[in-house]
Design an enzyme around this catalytic site. Structure first.
Site, PDB file in Angstrom:
ATOM      1  N   ARG A 188     -18.850  20.810 -46.611  1.00 34.16           N
ATOM      2  CA  ARG A 188     -19.133  20.070 -47.859  1.00 34.16           C
ATOM      3  C   ARG A 188     -18.321  20.547 -49.057  1.00 34.16           C
ATOM      4  NH1 ARG A 188     -24.610  20.862 -46.292  1.00 34.16           N
ATOM      5  NH2 ARG A 188     -25.327  19.126 -45.029  1.00 34.16           N
ATOM      6  N   LYS A 215      -7.468  12.606 -56.195  1.00 32.88           N
ATOM      7  CA  LYS A 215      -7.672  11.506 -55.239  1.00 32.88           C
ATOM      8  C   LYS A 215      -7.217  12.012 -53.870  1.00 32.88           C
ATOM      9  CE  LYS A 215      -7.607   7.132 -57.771  1.00 32.88           C
ATOM     10  NZ  LYS A 215      -6.919   5.841 -57.996  1.00 32.88           N
ATOM     11  N   GLU A 268       7.229   6.614 -59.368  1.00 34.33           N
ATOM     12  CA  GLU A 268       6.006   7.022 -60.083  1.00 34.33           C
ATOM     13  C   GLU A 268       6.366   7.585 -61.462  1.00 34.33           C
ATOM     14  OE1 GLU A 268       3.074   6.194 -58.768  1.00 34.33           O
ATOM     15  OE2 GLU A 268       2.976   6.685 -56.624  1.00 34.33           O
ATOM     16  N   LYS A 321      -0.221  12.475 -66.342  1.00 37.33           N
ATOM     17  CA  LYS A 321      -1.307  12.354 -65.357  1.00 37.33           C
ATOM     18  C   LYS A 321      -2.516  13.184 -65.793  1.00 37.33           C
ATOM     19  CE  LYS A 321      -2.811  11.525 -60.859  1.00 37.33           C
ATOM     20  NZ  LYS A 321      -2.503  11.090 -59.519  1.00 37.33           N
ATOM     21  N   GLU A 349     -12.060   7.304 -62.411  1.00 35.38           N
ATOM     22  CA  GLU A 349     -11.624   5.916 -62.537  1.00 35.38           C
ATOM     23  C   GLU A 349     -12.753   4.961 -62.914  1.00 35.38           C
ATOM     24  OE1 GLU A 349      -8.468   4.907 -59.691  1.00 35.38           O
ATOM     25  OE2 GLU A 349      -9.025   2.822 -59.904  1.00 35.38           O
ATOM     26  N   ARG A 380      -8.408   5.329 -66.013  1.00 35.55           N
ATOM     27  CA  ARG A 380      -7.568   5.868 -64.936  1.00 35.55           C
ATOM     28  C   ARG A 380      -6.898   4.774 -64.102  1.00 35.55           C
ATOM     29  NH1 ARG A 380      -8.393  10.968 -60.757  1.00 35.55           N
ATOM     30  NH2 ARG A 380      -6.496  10.502 -59.605  1.00 35.55           N
ATOM     31  N   ASN A 398      -2.656   2.994 -61.528  1.00 35.19           N
ATOM     32  CA  ASN A 398      -2.461   2.092 -60.392  1.00 35.19           C
ATOM     33  C   ASN A 398      -1.430   1.007 -60.697  1.00 35.19           C
ATOM     34  OD1 ASN A 398      -4.244   0.680 -57.833  1.00 35.19           O
ATOM     35  ND2 ASN A 398      -4.380   2.880 -58.160  1.00 35.19           N
ATOM     36  N   HIS A 430       0.703  -0.731 -58.069  1.00 35.68           N
ATOM     37  CA  HIS A 430       0.100  -0.422 -56.774  1.00 35.68           C
ATOM     38  C   HIS A 430      -0.657  -1.606 -56.173  1.00 35.68           C
ATOM     39  CE1 HIS A 430       1.163   3.591 -58.027  1.00 35.68           C
ATOM     40  NE2 HIS A 430       0.744   4.115 -56.880  1.00 35.68           N
ATOM     41  N   HIS A 487       0.555  -1.650 -52.706  1.00 30.18           N
ATOM     42  CA  HIS A 487      -0.257  -1.258 -51.548  1.00 30.18           C
ATOM     43  C   HIS A 487      -0.272  -2.352 -50.478  1.00 30.18           C
ATOM     44  CE1 HIS A 487      -2.859   2.196 -53.444  1.00 30.18           C
ATOM     45  NE2 HIS A 487      -1.644   2.583 -53.104  1.00 30.18           N
ATOM     46  N   HIS A 545       5.838   4.628 -49.839  1.00 31.97           N
ATOM     47  CA  HIS A 545       4.934   4.411 -50.976  1.00 31.97           C
ATOM     48  C   HIS A 545       5.671   4.172 -52.301  1.00 31.97           C
ATOM     49  CE1 HIS A 545       1.289   4.598 -53.350  1.00 31.97           C
ATOM     50  NE2 HIS A 545       1.860   5.502 -54.131  1.00 31.97           N
TER      51      HIS A 545
END
Ligand SMILES: NC(=O)c1ccc[n+]([C@@H]2O[C@H](COP(=O)([O-])OP(=O)(O)OC[C@H]3O[C@@H](n4cnc5c(N)ncnc54)[C@H](O)[C@@H]3O)[C@@H](O)[C@H]2O)c1
Ligand SMILES: O=C(O)C(=O)C[C@@H](O)[C@H](O)[C@H](O)COP(=O)(O)O
Ligand SMILES: [Zn+2]
Length: 375
Positions: free
Chosen positions: A133, A155, A197, A241, A251, A255, A259, A262, A266, A279
């Site tokens: 955990r 992330k 990026e 960032k 997010e 945030r 994206n 993206h 994506h 990517h």
């Protein structure tokens, strides 16, 4: 070259340390987490066990130095070498990390170190978030893309065959250690992918960075950048960032601007099987599409669109959709985007160099129209 950037969060703050040969200080810096304060909290003593996660390419280049540094600081180091490639960013691969953790009896006080690009970082972070955990996690990014983006902000996760990063968790590293010298072995295609990026930060947040990149003749190879521009790119991107994540860690709102590019990106990445378009390239294509959507909606003008396009092309990135990729398939895939709210796809669209807005008012026909001109 040496800089430290704070990622200031309500809990679990940490630092990004950037400097030549910091790789050789990995052990001492990780050990320092036990002794000093991290994010205002004492971490307690870190256990002796470290699991270094990497892939064969990166491990061959830098594994021995990372292990030597960790061992000389007193850590007992185990390794887990995963296959290289985005197509292995899956739950099945995560199982290998768990198996190695079990075999070597990693404890709650143990640490996982990700040595590699964003694929290794995202998977190691997810394994660290879920093993017992949650255990300590350190990022040692070795691609430009991972240095400026993937290693920061927590992330973590893996892809589902139907969509990018659909399985994951927010889980912050304790430390991000960036050694820019490792970029010397990075293939040029991967360097360019990282620049996508970087350009993203210029468009969404940092107009000065955008202008700095506009002012140079070439951006398509590390060798053309020079020490001072590389330093600016790394520091300003990491700072952007850290600023955004510091304001909205999970997010809830702001945030989502990270994206940018993206949403379509994506879709392109997953529809081409995560291998044809990498990517950063997909993000470049996605930013071109987002810019055209913004023009269509009257949010920004043709001149800004051309300036962004010129920067993306100058970084040696593709600006067109792959031949054969169907627009209707892209539209279907957009439904998998994590920004979808009440069934509506939300886009991050630019309004000025350095500023974006988030909107769900983009019709399927406008998307069709824009994409049809991108082959
Ligand atoms: N978590 C986040 O916030 C975030 C942000 C951006 C991207 N990502 C994810 O990151 C991934 C992309 O990461 P990436 O672009 O780093 O790709 P990657 O991890 O696949 O690395 C690219 C290639 O470069 C090689 N490589 C890495 N470092 C090297 C070095 N120094 N020398 C020689 N070869 C080296 C790797 O072996 C690999 O073949 C995607 O899965 C993307 O979803 C995550
Ligand atoms: O950190 C973020 O937030 C980002 O969106 C950064 C992106 O560059 C990155 O590719 C991220 O993994 C995409 O997030 P996702 O939630 O759309 O999977
Ligand atoms: Zn990205």
């Amino acid at each position: 070259m040496g800089s430290v950037i704070d990622v200031a969060l309500p809990e679990n703050s940490y630092q990004i340390a950037i400097g030549h040969n910091t790789l050789d200080e990995l052990g001492a810096t990780t050990q320092g987490l036990s002794e000093g304060l991290s994010g205002g909290q004492k971490l307690g003593k870190l256990g002796k066990k470290v699991l270094l996660v990497s892939n064969p390419v990166v491990f061959d280049h830098y594994g021995a130095r990372a292990i030597a540094s960790l061992e000389s600081a007193g850590f007992e180091v185990f390794r887990c070498i995963l296959p290289d490639g985005e197509e292995y960013k899956t739950l099945a691969t995560i199982q290998k990390i768990y198996d190695t953790a079990l075999e070597n009896r990693l404890e709650r006080s143990s640490t996982m170190v990700a040595l590699g690009g964003g694929v290794i970082g995202d998977m190691t972070g997810f394994a660290a978030a879920t093993w017992l955990r949650g255990i300590n996690f350190v990022q040692v990014p070795t691609t430009l893309l991972a240095m400026v983006d993937a290693s920061i902000g927590g992330k973590t996760g893996v892809n589902h065959p139907q969509g990018k990063n659909l399985i994951g968790a927010f889980y912050q590293p304790r430390l991000v250690l960036i050694d820019p010298l490792v970029l010397q072995t990075l293939p040029v295609r991967e360097f360019r992918a990282g620049m996508a990026e970087v350009i993203k930060y210029g468009v969404i947040w940092d107009a000065e960075l955008f202008a700095r990149m506009e002012a140079v003749e070439r951006l398509d190879e590390l060798g053309y950048l020079g020490e001072s521009l590389l330093q600016d790119i790394l520091v300003r991107s990491c700072q952007s960032k850290a600023d955004v994540v510091g304001k909205d860690e999970k997010e809830a709102g702001l945030r989502a601007i990270l994206n940018y590019g993206h949403t379509i990106g994506h879709a392109v990445e997953s529809l081409t099987g995560y291998t044809v378009v990498i990517h950063g390239e997909a993000v470049g294509i996605g930013m071109v599409a987002a810019s055209r959507l913004a023009v269509a909606l009257g949010l920004w003008d043709e001149l800004c669109d051309r300036r962004q396009l010129a920067l993306i092309a100058k970084a040696g990135l593709p600006t067109k959709l792959p031949q054969g990729l169907e627009i209707e398939a892209i539209l279907d895939s957009l439904q998998m985007d994590k920004k979808v709210k009440a069934g509506k796809v939300r886009f991050v669209l630019p309004t000025a160099i350095g500023a974006v807005t988030i909107t769900d008012r983009v019709s399927a026909d406008t998307i069709r129209e824009v994409l049809s001109k991108m082959y």
